[in-house]
Design an enzyme around this catalytic site. Structure first.
Site, mmCIF file in Angstrom:
data_model
loop_
_atom_site.group_PDB
_atom_site.id
_atom_site.type_symbol
_atom_site.label_atom_id
_atom_site.label_comp_id
_atom_site.label_asym_id
_atom_site.label_seq_id
_atom_site.Cartn_x
_atom_site.Cartn_y
_atom_site.Cartn_z
ATOM 1 N N ASP A 90 1.109 -1.101 0.274
ATOM 2 C CA ASP A 90 0.001 -0.007 -0.241
ATOM 3 C C ASP A 90 0.615 1.133 0.249
ATOM 4 O O ASP A 90 2.166 1.472 -0.174
ATOM 5 C CB ASP A 90 -0.625 -0.407 1.208
ATOM 6 N N HIS A 141 -2.732 2.879 -5.548
ATOM 7 C CA HIS A 141 -1.908 2.966 -3.432
ATOM 8 C C HIS A 141 -0.585 2.089 -3.549
ATOM 9 O O HIS A 141 -0.350 1.187 -2.580
ATOM 10 C CB HIS A 141 -3.439 1.574 -2.715
ATOM 11 N N GLU A 191 -9.943 2.151 -5.188
ATOM 12 C CA GLU A 191 -9.446 4.197 -5.038
ATOM 13 C C GLU A 191 -8.361 4.524 -6.095
ATOM 14 O O GLU A 191 -7.320 5.654 -5.910
ATOM 15 C CB GLU A 191 -9.538 4.541 -4.018
HETATM 16 C C1 ACM Z 1 -11.109 -0.414 -0.008
HETATM 17 O O1 ACM Z 1 -11.283 -0.633 1.775
HETATM 18 N N1 ACM Z 1 -10.172 0.779 -0.287
HETATM 19 C C2 ACM Z 1 -11.180 -1.886 -0.971
#
Ligand code: ACM
Length: 791
Positions: free
Chosen positions: A215, A286, A349
């Site tokens: 991440d 991420h 995201e």
């Molecule tokens: C997530 O909670 N962004 C998968």
């Protein structure tokens, strides 16, 4: 700010002390006479998850150290050994597993039985009679789950005698994917801790550990071809005081990664417990830690470092062929470590600002024929899907991967509600349901002030339990695409293993039941009746479950003129409450709470939640007097109606070592309200505030962050009566920084004509980023308690 929970103290003492403390809590009636002993053999079997079918028989089979424990064949002997090890935990009963001898002595026999394969994978048959125990299954996993059920039967008692109740249990799981996601990227969990998580999962018949290995804040797995991923990507410098070495003032790094040997070890450990580990390498978003290690992967010229902030970052890997090959090389190194079918490639995201701004990415989009940035992401996903398929693996990703063309073989993990899962299943994709609304275990589980940091959009045990993975509206023909469900635990706000377990349990038990038990067997009221026996098992197994759902919360409203207070008690799960007002421990004979209690001040109330005459957790004590009822902590205040976007329970950044304060705040609009504050005779409010780093990346939501304009150099604390839209009754300038202890105390005088009950709104003005003020406590100051020289 919260106080250390009694739970944490007990955890440090360990399970034995907790058992002793609980026994002590319930052991004495108010008279000092011993209470009636707790019911001996519980009538119900209290199995979690509830088995598919269960027929109680007559009699019991007692286990003793000389009870034969046999396995027919190597696989069955392995399960017999695992059973013996777990049974021995926390008690004096050590059975010696042996290969089946054909001897027919009364005992326990585990056996693989090919004729049982028809019952399905992971299914088992467990029979206890007065003559012994037999566990049979068509596969080793089924045998293991039979052992887990037998273990639960063997831990119904508190200690000593183990009398297994006669029963025939025929059992099989409802879903093939019964998952839990662990995030070691935000806060790192050691190999030993990951193994403990695996143990906890296995005890609940969960079978899939999703390991979120990469991440923005860290790359957590060794890749031999790209050493900088861990040399650079596995360390961040925490925000604020937590990132400063107290002795030297130098940066203090927060690091961690798993070597490939460690990964093999964890995966093998999980495999022995019939848990498949699904690795996740998250792209294109991420990905800050990876880009920090290898800047050529990025879509920006800015040099990045692994982030110490939380949220949604703009940093995406680029779409170059070399980057695709980099990802394939990484995956190729990981594939041999993970024997399971699925490989998770993230995809959530990934805000596309950098791709929109990058001439190179735009050129790549033209080259590959992508007309939108989402199609570019789909191109990457399709490429990785093909690569994985070529290695016999299946791609799984977060539901955003549905927003562009998606290969039919891809599986979708639905986290933004169930809509993505519904759409995916209808489009023929397999689906795992893990909606943030119901299955995110970093959300708080009760409104107790003793909850550890997390996201306080509360997800209660009942809500988790009630989640149904197969949407009612999904057509019959597509229902088979729902592989199962998964609870996710993101760890931005979870810094310790104690807190991790607190978030996991009891809620993971509810996930386990939904994943395993037939829909028709699910019954929340019945689950609550079975849970107390499970708590005792958790104590034995050293699982640090949350005590907050099993304790008592209290709110007291004072009548200042009369010198009395009315106390309203509640238990988050609705278990019965018993209390005392004489300082004694509440026992089974103490008054049963049924309605608010009127108390003369000063008052001492002790209360505990009970089940069948035994306290479920240590009692809580509440001491109220005229002064204490004039003061409220942030947890006892409401968020202002104007807030409500992203409420968090955040930990202070310091001290670097030791306990830190915890604050409830809304990071989009920090504002606190004391509803119905009694202002008669109140001359001032005293406010204690802390300051924490503003360590959030909100991407496209950032403009929604509201700041009230400052009217002086560092802004001010504003106090309003009649709610935040009412009259501003006080305003005190803020200093540039808090005191050496990280806190600030302010006195705000109120106008003399304020009276009656009013909603008192408190907020700070000014844009204080990269810091933010957070309210810790507010106290009403009666006119009589002010210094003499006050005008
Ligand atoms: C997530 O909670 N962004 C998968």
């Amino acid at each position: 700010m919260n106080r250390p929970d009694s739970f944490q103290r007990l955890r440090r003492l360990g399970a034995a002390a907790l058992l002793a403390a609980l026994a002590a809590c319930g052991g004495k009636a108010p008279s000092g006479e011993p209470a009636a002993p707790a019911a001996a053999a519980p009538a119900r079997l209290s199995l979690i998850p509830a088995p598919a079918s269960m027929q109680p028989g007559a009699g019991t089979f007692a286990l003793a150290a000389d009870t034969p424990l046999q396995g027919e064949g190597e696989a069955a002997l392995t399960v017999a050994r695992q059973f013996a090890t777990l049974l021995a935990q926390g008690r004096d009963l050590v059975l010696e597993p042996t290969a089946a001898s054909g001897e027919t002595r009364r005992g326990i026999v585990f056996r693989l039985d090919p004729t049982r394969a028809a019952a399905g994978r992971e299914a088992y048959l467990l029979e206890v009679t007065g003559d012994g125990v037999s566990v049979s299954a068509g596969d080793a996993a089924g045998l293991f789950y039979g052992a887990m059920t037998l273990l639960q039967l063997a831990t119904l008692d508190d200690a000593g005698q183990v009398a297994l109740p006669a029963v025939r249990i025929e059992d099989a799981p409802r879903f093939g994917w019964r998952g839990f996601m662990l995030d070691p990227a935000r806060h790192f969990w050691s190999v030993d801790q990951v193994k403990q998580v695996i143990d906890m999962m296995a005890l609940h018949k969960l079978n899939t550990l999703h390991w979120h290995l990469t991440d923005d804040q860290g790359w957590r797995v060794e890749i031999k071809q790209y050493p900088k991923l861990t040399e650079v990507g596995a360390c961040r410098i925490p925000s604020g005081d937590g990132g400063i070495e107290p002795a030297t003032g130098q940066p203090r790094r927060y690091c961690g990664f798993y070597t490939q040997d460690q990964v093999r070890d964890v995966v093998a450990y999980a495999g022995e417990r019939h848990i498949t580990v699904v690795p996740e390498v998250n792209v294109p978003g991420h990905a800050t830690a990876a880009i920090a290690a290898y800047p050529e992967l990025g879509s920006t010229d800015r040099r990045l470092v692994p982030s110490s902030e939380w949220g949604v970052f703009p940093n995406l890997v680029n779409a170059e062929e070399e980057t695709y090959r980099f990802l394939e090389n990484v995956i190729a190194e990981l594939i041999p470590l993970f024997p399971g079918t699925y490989f998770h490639v993230g995809g959530d995201e990934a805000v596309k600002d950098q791709w929109e701004a990058s001439a190179r990415v735009q050129q790549r989009m033209r080259e590959v024929g992508a007309t939108t940035e989402m199609e570019m992401q789909s191109h990457l996903v399709a490429r990785l899907e093909k690569f994985l398929a070529g290695h016999g693996k299946r791609l799984i990703g977060w539901d955003e991967i549905l927003e562009g063309p998606l290969p039919a073989e891809a599986t979708v993990m639905s986290w933004r509600g169930i809509e993505g899962g519904l759409k995916a299943a209808r489009a023929g994709h397999d689906v795992v349901m893990s909606p943030s609304s119901d299955l995110y275990l970093d959300y708080l589980q009760t409104s107790s002030a003793h909850e550890p940091p997390g996201r306080p959009a509360t997800i209660t045990l009942k809500q988790v339990y009630d989640f149904e993975p197969v949407p009612a509206e999904l057509e019959e023909a597509n229902r088979g695409h729902i592989l199962g469900l998964q609870a996710n635990l993101w760890t931005e706000h979870t810094r310790t293993f104690e807190r991790l377990q607190h978030h996991m349990f009891p809620r993971l038990a509810a996930v386990a039941e939904t994943g395993w038990s037939p829909e028709a067997r699910k019954d929340y009221a019945d689950f609550l009746q079975r849970l107390p026996a499970q708590l005792r098992r958790w104590q034995r197994w050293n699982i640090g479950y949350a005590l907050t759902p099993f304790q008592v919360d209290a709110v007291a409203e004072d009548d200042r003129a009369a010198g009395t207070a009315r106390a309203t008690l509640s238990n988050p799960l609705g278990y019965e409450i018993r209390y005392t007002t004489d300082g004694q421990e509440p026992g089974a004979d103490s008054p049963l709470y049924s309605a608010p209690v009127d108390l003369a001040l000063p008052a001492k109330l002790r209360a505990a939640a009970f089940f069948e005459g035994r306290p479920l957790a240590p009692a809580r004590g509440f001491d109220w007097d005229a002064a204490s009822l004039l003061s409220r902590s942030d947890e006892q205040l409401a968020a202002c109606p104007e807030s409500g976007s992203l409420l968090l329970r955040l930990e202070d950044d310091g001290p670097a070592d030791g306990e830190r304060a915890i604050f409830n705040t809304d990071i989009f609009y920090p504002c606190w309200q004391w509803n119905g504050a009694q202002l008669d005779g109140i001359a001032a409010v005293k406010v204690r505030a802390g300051r924490i780093p503003y360590y959030f990346q909100l991407a496209h939501d950032e403009p929604a962050r509201r700041f009230e304009p400052a009217r002086s150099a560092h802004g001010e604390l504003d106090v309003f009566a009649g709610g935040c839209k009412g009259q501003r009754v006080a305003s005190v300038p803020l200093p540039a920084a808090p005191g050496a202890d990280g806190f600030l105390e302010l006195d705000a005088e109120l106008p003399p004509d304020l009276s009656g009950r009013q909603d008192l709104c408190l907020r700070f003005t000014g844009d204080s980023r990269p810091q933010m003020w957070v309210l810790d406590r507010v106290s009403l100051q009666p006119a009589t308690s002010l210094p003499e020289d006050r005008p």
